[in-house]
Design a protein around this motif. Structure first.
Motif, PDB file in Angstrom:
ATOM      1  N   LEU A  71       0.651  -1.127   0.185  1.00 26.37           N
ATOM      2  CA  LEU A  71      -0.296  -0.185  -0.377  1.00 26.37           C
ATOM      3  C   LEU A  71       1.049   1.250   0.273  1.00 26.37           C
ATOM      4  CD1 LEU A  71      -3.145  -1.129   2.387  1.00 26.37           C
ATOM      5  CD2 LEU A  71      -3.130  -1.161  -0.553  1.00 26.37           C
ATOM      6  N   GLU A  72       2.299   1.238   0.798  1.00 29.39           N
ATOM      7  CA  GLU A  72       2.816   2.336   0.527  1.00 29.39           C
ATOM      8  C   GLU A  72       3.835   2.587  -0.883  1.00 29.39           C
ATOM      9  OE1 GLU A  72       5.493   1.136   3.887  1.00 29.39           O
ATOM     10  OE2 GLU A  72       4.658   2.464   5.357  1.00 29.39           O
ATOM     11  N   GLU A  73       3.737   1.722  -1.523  1.00 30.21           N
ATOM     12  CA  GLU A  73       4.636   0.952  -3.041  1.00 30.21           C
ATOM     13  C   GLU A  73       2.865   2.350  -3.822  1.00 30.21           C
ATOM     14  OE1 GLU A  73       5.393  -2.130  -4.645  1.00 30.21           O
ATOM     15  OE2 GLU A  73       7.169  -2.324  -2.559  1.00 30.21           O
ATOM     16  N   ILE A  74       2.161   1.460  -3.264  1.00 26.54           N
ATOM     17  CA  ILE A  74       0.003   2.484  -4.319  1.00 26.54           C
ATOM     18  C   ILE A  74       0.794   3.777  -4.118  1.00 26.54           C
ATOM     19  CG2 ILE A  74      -2.105   2.523  -4.464  1.00 26.54           C
ATOM     20  CD1 ILE A  74      -1.766  -0.915  -3.961  1.00 26.54           C
ATOM     21  N   LYS A  80       3.007  10.798  -7.375  1.00 25.47           N
ATOM     22  CA  LYS A  80       4.057  10.405  -8.536  1.00 25.47           C
ATOM     23  C   LYS A  80       2.845  11.276  -9.610  1.00 25.47           C
ATOM     24  CE  LYS A  80       8.318   8.698  -6.421  1.00 25.47           C
ATOM     25  NZ  LYS A  80       8.872   7.163  -6.700  1.00 25.47           N
ATOM     26  N   GLU A  81       2.417   9.956 -10.171  1.00 25.81           N
ATOM     27  CA  GLU A  81       1.730  10.288 -11.393  1.00 25.81           C
ATOM     28  C   GLU A  81       1.031  10.912 -11.235  1.00 25.81           C
ATOM     29  OE1 GLU A  81       2.080   7.697 -14.361  1.00 25.81           O
ATOM     30  OE2 GLU A  81       3.796   6.956 -12.967  1.00 25.81           O
ATOM     31  N   ASP A  82       0.561  11.873 -12.758  1.00 23.36           N
ATOM     32  CA  ASP A  82      -0.965  13.085 -12.861  1.00 23.36           C
ATOM     33  C   ASP A  82      -1.786  11.845 -13.045  1.00 23.36           C
ATOM     34  OD1 ASP A  82       0.951  14.652 -12.740  1.00 23.36           O
ATOM     35  OD2 ASP A  82       1.395  15.012 -14.987  1.00 23.36           O
ATOM     36  N   THR A  83      -1.360  11.113 -14.163  1.00 24.86           N
ATOM     37  CA  THR A  83      -2.944  10.731 -14.214  1.00 24.86           C
ATOM     38  C   THR A  83      -2.907   8.900 -12.774  1.00 24.86           C
ATOM     39  OG1 THR A  83      -1.570   8.427 -15.290  1.00 24.86           O
ATOM     40  CG2 THR A  83      -2.698  10.221 -16.703  1.00 24.86           C
ATOM     41  N   PHE A  84      -4.332   8.318 -13.565  1.00 23.19           N
ATOM     42  CA  PHE A  84      -4.456   7.765 -12.196  1.00 23.19           C
ATOM     43  C   PHE A  84      -3.252   6.505 -12.162  1.00 23.19           C
ATOM     44  CE2 PHE A  84      -8.505  10.856 -12.211  1.00 23.19           C
ATOM     45  CZ  PHE A  84      -8.712  10.812 -11.045  1.00 23.19           C
ATOM     46  N   ALA A  85      -3.296   6.025 -11.259  1.00 25.43           N
ATOM     47  CA  ALA A  85      -2.682   5.003 -11.402  1.00 25.43           C
ATOM     48  C   ALA A  85      -3.595   3.679 -11.320  1.00 25.43           C
ATOM     49  CB  ALA A  85      -1.374   4.604 -10.079  1.00 25.43           C
ATOM     50  N   PRO A  86      -3.109   2.386 -11.393  1.00 26.61           N
ATOM     51  CA  PRO A  86      -4.147   0.850 -11.511  1.00 26.61           C
ATOM     52  C   PRO A  86      -4.604   0.698  -9.434  1.00 26.61           C
ATOM     53  CG  PRO A  86      -2.211   0.875 -12.964  1.00 26.61           C
ATOM     54  CD  PRO A  86      -1.807   2.002 -12.526  1.00 26.61           C
ATOM     55  N   VAL A  87      -5.161   0.544  -9.655  1.00 27.78           N
ATOM     56  CA  VAL A  87      -5.640  -0.047  -8.171  1.00 27.78           C
ATOM     57  C   VAL A  87      -5.707  -1.067  -7.676  1.00 27.78           C
ATOM     58  CG1 VAL A  87      -6.410   2.677  -6.912  1.00 27.78           C
ATOM     59  CG2 VAL A  87      -8.320   0.127  -8.475  1.00 27.78           C
TER      60      VAL A  87
END
Length: 186
Positions: A71-74, A80-87
């Motif tokens: 969860l810390e990595e997510i 960091k990402e401007d777009t939504f990262a995969p959950v």
């Protein structure tokens, strides 16, 4: 769709339990479950896992993604990402809420997990609000909603629909040939 309906859908996700009872296979409309043997893990829907847990008939094994390091990595990737990262799960928020409310004794570092998931949620909702603001201010006509969960879409839906209706009304009044001050509410 309201939040309770999204939570209902989340309860159909499977989770691993370790039962402390014996029972042959159960035949349900949604599929067969079991057999249940003491100490042997079995996959069941969340609704059944929570019911068995409340009756002290099993121990719930948290999903693989419900781990502090993962969860810390997510969370960091999301920041960091401007777009939504995969959950990690399409129902990560609902599952966390359900499992931590009813089975927190089966989940190691439950308080840290609750905080991390809340941080991920807050970051994603802030991004969603910024995206909606940008979408509306640039007078866009469509948007791509990659990697959003049902609950996140449900959170912004009312605001976005009202905004788009207002934009439509304003645009239709500015069109040549339209009668000023007259518009139909769709």
């Amino acid at each position: 769709m309201d939040p309770s309906e999204v939570e209902f859908l989340a309860e159909k996700e499977t989770v691993k339990i370790i039962p402390n009872f014996s029972l042959d296979k159960i035949y349900l409309i949604g599929g067969d479950l079991g057999p249940f043997n003491p100490g042997l893990p079995v996959d069941v829907p969340v609704w059944l896992a929570l019911n068995l847990k409340q009756r002290q008939k099993c121990r719930i094994v948290p999903p693989a993604w419900m781990d502090v390091e993962k969860l810390e990595e997510i969370r960091e990737l999301e920041r960091k990402e401007d777009t939504f990262a995969p959950v990690p799960s399409p129902y990560y928020m609902e599952l966390t809420k359900l499992l931590l409310n009813y089975a927190s004794d089966n989940i190691p570092k439950a308080d840290e997990i609750r905080t991390l998931v809340k941080d991920i949620w807050d970051t994603r909702i802030a991004k969603l609000r910024l995206s909606a603001d940008s979408f509306i201010s640039q007078l866009e006509a469509h948007a791509k909603l990659d990697n959003l969960t049902l609950m996140e879409i449900n959170t912004i839906r009312a605001f976005l629909l009202d905004s788009l209706n207002c934009m439509y009304k304003l645009r239709s009044n500015l069109q040549p040939g339209s009668s000023k001050g007259q518009f139909t509410d769709y």
